[in-house]
Design a protein around this motif. Structure first.
Motif, PDB file in Angstrom:
ATOM      1  N   MET A   1      25.424 -57.828  -5.297  1.00 22.94           N
ATOM      2  CA  MET A   1      24.835 -56.818  -6.148  1.00 22.94           C
ATOM      3  C   MET A   1      23.582 -56.280  -5.475  1.00 22.94           C
ATOM      4  N   THR A   2      23.446 -54.972  -5.469  1.00 23.09           N
ATOM      5  CA  THR A   2      22.279 -54.293  -4.920  1.00 23.09           C
ATOM      6  C   THR A   2      21.663 -53.437  -6.015  1.00 23.09           C
ATOM      7  N   THR A   3      20.342 -53.447  -6.092  1.00 25.65           N
ATOM      8  CA  THR A   3      19.633 -52.635  -7.067  1.00 25.65           C
ATOM      9  C   THR A   3      18.831 -51.566  -6.343  1.00 25.65           C
ATOM     10  N   LEU A   4      18.989 -50.330  -6.785  1.00 25.13           N
ATOM     11  CA  LEU A   4      18.141 -49.236  -6.333  1.00 25.13           C
ATOM     12  C   LEU A   4      16.992 -49.154  -7.332  1.00 25.13           C
ATOM     13  N   HIS A   5      15.801 -49.508  -6.868  1.00 29.43           N
ATOM     14  CA  HIS A   5      14.600 -49.509  -7.709  1.00 29.43           C
ATOM     15  C   HIS A   5      13.865 -48.195  -7.445  1.00 29.43           C
ATOM     16  N   ALA A  19      16.866 -35.309 -18.946  1.00 27.51           N
ATOM     17  CA  ALA A  19      17.423 -35.063 -17.611  1.00 27.51           C
ATOM     18  C   ALA A  19      18.187 -36.291 -17.108  1.00 27.51           C
ATOM     19  N   PHE A  20      17.630 -37.476 -17.328  1.00 28.76           N
ATOM     20  CA  PHE A  20      18.285 -38.723 -16.923  1.00 28.76           C
ATOM     21  C   PHE A  20      19.629 -38.868 -17.639  1.00 28.76           C
ATOM     22  N   ASP A  21      19.649 -38.607 -18.925  1.00 29.86           N
ATOM     23  CA  ASP A  21      20.891 -38.737 -19.696  1.00 29.86           C
ATOM     24  C   ASP A  21      21.954 -37.741 -19.241  1.00 29.86           C
ATOM     25  N   ARG A  22      21.534 -36.536 -18.838  1.00 24.85           N
ATOM     26  CA  ARG A  22      22.498 -35.543 -18.337  1.00 24.85           C
ATOM     27  C   ARG A  22      23.153 -35.992 -17.036  1.00 24.85           C
ATOM     28  N   MET A  23      22.566 -36.956 -16.345  1.00 28.00           N
ATOM     29  CA  MET A  23      23.096 -37.448 -15.072  1.00 28.00           C
ATOM     30  C   MET A  23      24.035 -38.648 -15.241  1.00 28.00           C
ATOM     31  N   ALA A  24      24.421 -38.970 -16.468  1.00 28.98           N
ATOM     32  CA  ALA A  24      25.272 -40.145 -16.712  1.00 28.98           C
ATOM     33  C   ALA A  24      26.580 -40.081 -15.927  1.00 28.98           C
ATOM     34  N   ASP A  25      27.227 -38.930 -15.907  1.00 29.87           N
ATOM     35  CA  ASP A  25      28.490 -38.810 -15.165  1.00 29.87           C
ATOM     36  C   ASP A  25      28.278 -39.002 -13.668  1.00 29.87           C
ATOM     37  N   ALA A  26      27.198 -38.454 -13.142  1.00 29.88           N
ATOM     38  CA  ALA A  26      26.910 -38.622 -11.711  1.00 29.88           C
ATOM     39  C   ALA A  26      26.660 -40.088 -11.382  1.00 29.88           C
ATOM     40  N   ARG A  27      25.953 -40.789 -12.282  1.00 26.48           N
ATOM     41  CA  ARG A  27      25.735 -42.219 -12.040  1.00 26.48           C
ATOM     42  C   ARG A  27      27.065 -42.970 -12.045  1.00 26.48           C
ATOM     43  N   ARG A  29      30.103 -41.776 -11.355  1.00 28.22           N
ATOM     44  CA  ARG A  29      30.830 -41.414 -10.129  1.00 28.22           C
ATOM     45  C   ARG A  29      30.208 -42.064  -8.896  1.00 28.22           C
ATOM     46  N   GLY A  30      28.899 -42.276  -8.934  1.00 27.71           N
ATOM     47  CA  GLY A  30      28.205 -42.871  -7.795  1.00 27.71           C
ATOM     48  C   GLY A  30      28.295 -44.376  -7.732  1.00 27.71           C
ATOM     49  N   GLY A  31      28.950 -44.979  -8.710  1.00 27.47           N
ATOM     50  CA  GLY A  31      29.149 -46.427  -8.662  1.00 27.47           C
ATOM     51  C   GLY A  31      28.071 -47.250  -9.335  1.00 27.47           C
ATOM     52  N   VAL A  32      27.242 -46.619 -10.168  1.00 25.64           N
ATOM     53  CA  VAL A  32      26.215 -47.370 -10.884  1.00 25.64           C
ATOM     54  C   VAL A  32      26.888 -48.264 -11.918  1.00 25.64           C
ATOM     55  N   LEU A  33      26.630 -49.560 -11.830  1.00 23.29           N
ATOM     56  CA  LEU A  33      27.217 -50.536 -12.746  1.00 23.29           C
ATOM     57  C   LEU A  33      26.351 -50.742 -13.992  1.00 23.29           C
ATOM     58  N   ALA A  34      25.046 -50.620 -13.826  1.00 21.46           N
ATOM     59  CA  ALA A  34      24.102 -50.783 -14.940  1.00 21.46           C
ATOM     60  C   ALA A  34      22.828 -50.033 -14.589  1.00 21.46           C
ATOM     61  N   ALA A  35      22.162 -49.538 -15.637  1.00 22.83           N
ATOM     62  CA  ALA A  35      20.899 -48.826 -15.452  1.00 22.83           C
ATOM     63  C   ALA A  35      19.882 -49.354 -16.452  1.00 22.83           C
ATOM     64  N   ARG A  36      18.657 -49.569 -15.968  1.00 23.54           N
ATOM     65  CA  ARG A  36      17.562 -50.000 -16.835  1.00 23.54           C
ATOM     66  C   ARG A  36      16.383 -49.063 -16.627  1.00 23.54           C
ATOM     67  N   VAL A  37      15.793 -48.626 -17.738  1.00 25.60           N
ATOM     68  CA  VAL A  37      14.626 -47.748 -17.699  1.00 25.60           C
ATOM     69  C   VAL A  37      13.472 -48.481 -18.364  1.00 25.60           C
ATOM     70  N   LEU A  51      18.855 -49.256 -10.889  1.00 26.67           N
ATOM     71  CA  LEU A  51      20.282 -48.940 -10.914  1.00 26.67           C
ATOM     72  C   LEU A  51      21.015 -49.993 -10.096  1.00 26.67           C
ATOM     73  N   ASP A  52      21.994 -50.648 -10.702  1.00 29.92           N
ATOM     74  CA  ASP A  52      22.745 -51.707 -10.027  1.00 29.92           C
ATOM     75  C   ASP A  52      24.050 -51.168  -9.448  1.00 29.92           C
ATOM     76  N   PHE A  53      24.364 -51.631  -8.239  1.00 30.73           N
ATOM     77  CA  PHE A  53      25.572 -51.230  -7.511  1.00 30.73           C
ATOM     78  C   PHE A  53      26.278 -52.474  -6.994  1.00 30.73           C
ATOM     79  N   ALA A  54      27.553 -52.329  -6.681  1.00 29.60           N
ATOM     80  CA  ALA A  54      28.329 -53.445  -6.149  1.00 29.60           C
ATOM     81  C   ALA A  54      27.891 -53.814  -4.736  1.00 29.60           C
ATOM     82  N   ASP A  55      27.383 -52.825  -3.967  1.00 29.36           N
ATOM     83  CA  ASP A  55      27.012 -53.101  -2.580  1.00 29.36           C
ATOM     84  C   ASP A  55      25.939 -52.135  -2.094  1.00 29.36           C
TER      85      ASP A  55
END
Length: 94
Positions: A1-5, A19-27, A29-37, A51-55
């Motif tokens: 697991m990799t996190t983009l901080h 603006a963040f909520d409007r990007m839900a589909d992009a997240r 599609r980009g492979g975001v597994l979980a998001a914390r604000v 933002l958590d990713f598989a790799d």
């Protein structure tokens, strides 16, 4: 697991959140597994996102997308109020 901080100053949290909520589909599609604000308890004009990713590769690709397609234009990041700090994090071994 990799996190983009990601962390940066903002003008207005409601504007930023919309603006963040409007990007839900992009997240997705980009492979975001979980998001914390989060926000500092003493600064309503600052935001921290994890933002958590598989790799690492997916995290790097999403960061490149954000830099090229989102943060580079005020229309896509209307609440951004200053420099963005990012880090790619992995859980340290026990």
């Amino acid at each position: 697991m990799t996190t983009l901080h990601i962390e940066h100053p903002i003008h207005d949290f409601t504007m930023w959140r919309n603006a963040f909520d409007r990007m839900a589909d992009a997240r997705e599609r980009g492979g975001v597994l979980a998001a914390r604000v989060a926000q500092p308890v003493d600064d309503p004009h600052y935001v921290v996102v994890d933002l958590d990713f598989a790799d690492v590769e997916r995290a790097k690709a999403f960061l490149a997308f954000l830099q090229a397609s989102v943060w580079s234009t005020p229309e896509r990041s209307p609440a951004l109020a200053g420099a963005i700090t990012t880090r790619l994090l992995e859980t340290a071994p026990a």
